[in-house]
Design a protein around this motif. Structure first.
Motif, PDB file in Angstrom:
ATOM      1  N   GLU A  92     -11.415  22.204  19.096  1.00 40.28           N
ATOM      2  CA  GLU A  92     -10.646  23.206  19.769  1.00 40.28           C
ATOM      3  C   GLU A  92      -9.860  24.373  18.892  1.00 40.28           C
ATOM      4  O   GLU A  92      -9.795  25.361  18.943  1.00 40.28           O
ATOM      5  CB  GLU A  92      -9.987  22.684  20.730  1.00 40.28           C
ATOM      6  N   LYS A  95     -11.693  26.880  16.652  1.00 41.30           N
ATOM      7  CA  LYS A  95     -12.201  28.004  17.234  1.00 41.30           C
ATOM      8  C   LYS A  95     -11.129  29.097  17.404  1.00 41.30           C
ATOM      9  O   LYS A  95     -11.392  30.122  17.580  1.00 41.30           O
ATOM     10  CB  LYS A  95     -12.508  27.681  18.928  1.00 41.30           C
ATOM     11  N   LEU A  96      -9.906  28.637  17.087  1.00 41.15           N
ATOM     12  CA  LEU A  96      -8.641  29.535  17.079  1.00 41.15           C
ATOM     13  C   LEU A  96      -8.669  30.524  15.926  1.00 41.15           C
ATOM     14  O   LEU A  96      -9.029  29.916  14.804  1.00 41.15           O
ATOM     15  CB  LEU A  96      -7.288  28.876  17.379  1.00 41.15           C
ATOM     16  N   TYR A 188      -1.484  41.136  23.000  1.00 42.82           N
ATOM     17  CA  TYR A 188      -2.086  39.988  23.771  1.00 42.82           C
ATOM     18  C   TYR A 188      -1.426  40.141  25.178  1.00 42.82           C
ATOM     19  O   TYR A 188       0.020  40.482  25.167  1.00 42.82           O
ATOM     20  CB  TYR A 188      -1.889  38.489  23.433  1.00 42.82           C
ATOM     21  N   MET A 192      -1.010  33.933  22.625  1.00 41.29           N
ATOM     22  CA  MET A 192      -2.354  33.792  22.411  1.00 41.29           C
ATOM     23  C   MET A 192      -2.948  32.444  22.863  1.00 41.29           C
ATOM     24  O   MET A 192      -3.996  32.284  23.172  1.00 41.29           O
ATOM     25  CB  MET A 192      -2.880  34.222  20.984  1.00 41.29           C
ATOM     26  N   GLU A 196      -6.007  31.093  25.264  1.00 38.96           N
ATOM     27  CA  GLU A 196      -6.983  30.356  24.626  1.00 38.96           C
ATOM     28  C   GLU A 196      -6.833  28.934  25.286  1.00 38.96           C
ATOM     29  O   GLU A 196      -7.789  28.067  24.663  1.00 38.96           O
ATOM     30  CB  GLU A 196      -6.854  30.382  23.096  1.00 38.96           C
ATOM     31  N   ASN A 197      -5.990  28.845  26.096  1.00 40.05           N
ATOM     32  CA  ASN A 197      -5.859  27.305  26.961  1.00 40.05           C
ATOM     33  C   ASN A 197      -5.566  26.453  25.629  1.00 40.05           C
ATOM     34  O   ASN A 197      -6.038  25.053  26.111  1.00 40.05           O
ATOM     35  CB  ASN A 197      -7.163  27.122  27.534  1.00 40.05           C
ATOM     36  N   TRP A 198      -5.020  26.708  25.007  1.00 37.51           N
ATOM     37  CA  TRP A 198      -4.579  25.515  23.715  1.00 37.51           C
ATOM     38  C   TRP A 198      -3.170  24.907  24.248  1.00 37.51           C
ATOM     39  O   TRP A 198      -3.139  23.703  24.234  1.00 37.51           O
ATOM     40  CB  TRP A 198      -4.243  26.233  22.337  1.00 37.51           C
TER      41      TRP A 198
END
Length: 215
Positions: A92, A95-96, A188, A192, A196-198
């Motif tokens: 995960e 990917k950021l 944004y 962010m 990005e669902n982090w």
């Protein structure tokens, strides 16, 4: 209710709008930043409050392409080490987009200077107040940048010792932030990391206590 010291309603809205729309930016389009705008952002930093008026902010503007590349390499190495430390969230994290070192218009290193131990006022029991003061300066920069329609990102993925060596900094100084500043195609809508669902933002109610610690 307003008082004689308050701003007009339109001025208040502008201030609160800048605070609400400030974002930690990672995506830049590389267009050159106007020198007068950069100067305004740095001047805003220098207007920040500081404990004992020690003004513990130093900014190193990076204009050498080879040094910028070396900074990117330091950040990239730490990003990989961070991904390993995250265990199950490694994929995960990878990917950021966690930095914009090579894409931003201007790159600055925000640092604490040497000789900070000389400043006792407000730091005798809390020496970390020099860091708090520098953080106020960085926040001023962020808000000034947003008002000017310019993006700014704070990168903390780096080895302080490697940055100090690269930039010939004094041994007792301390790099705190790599600041990526520049034009962006858009800001944004939300932080962010939320988009990005982090991570999820916590409510203010869960962070405000009364009289004693709660939680």
């Amino acid at each position: 209710m307003s008082n004689s010291h308050s701003y007009s309603d339109s001025e208040k809205k502008a201030v609160y709008k800048a605070i609400a729309q400030r974002r930690d930016m990672r995506h830049f389009n590389g267009k050159p930043l106007e020198s007068d705008v950069l100067q305004k952002i740095i001047v805003a930093a220098h207007m920040a409050p500081s404990v004992g008026l020690m003004q513990p902010w130093r900014f190193i503007r990076i204009t050498d392409k080879l040094i910028r590349q070396s900074i990117f390499n330091i950040v990239d190495k730490e990003s990989k080490l961070t991904s390993e430390a995250l265990g199950q969230r490694k994929k995960e994290f990878l990917k950021l987009k966690v930095e914009g070192v090579m894409q931003c218009s201007e790159l600055l290193i925000a640092a604490l200077p040497d000789g900070r131990e000389e400043h006792i006022f407000g730091r005798r029991t809390m020496p970390e107040m020099d860091l708090a003061s520098l953080s106020c300066a960085i926040q001023n920069m962020w808000l000034a940048a947003r008002v000017e329609g310019i993006g700014m990102g704070w990168v903390s993925l780096f080895s302080p010792e490697e940055i100090k060596s690269l930039l010939s900094m004094p041994s007792t100084s301390q790099p705190i932030a790599i600041l990526c500043i520049g034009h962006v195609d858009e800001f944004y809508e939300k932080p962010m990391l939320v988009m990005e669902n982090w991570a999820e933002e916590r409510s203010l109610d869960s962070m405000v206590y009364e009289n004693h610690w709660q939680g």
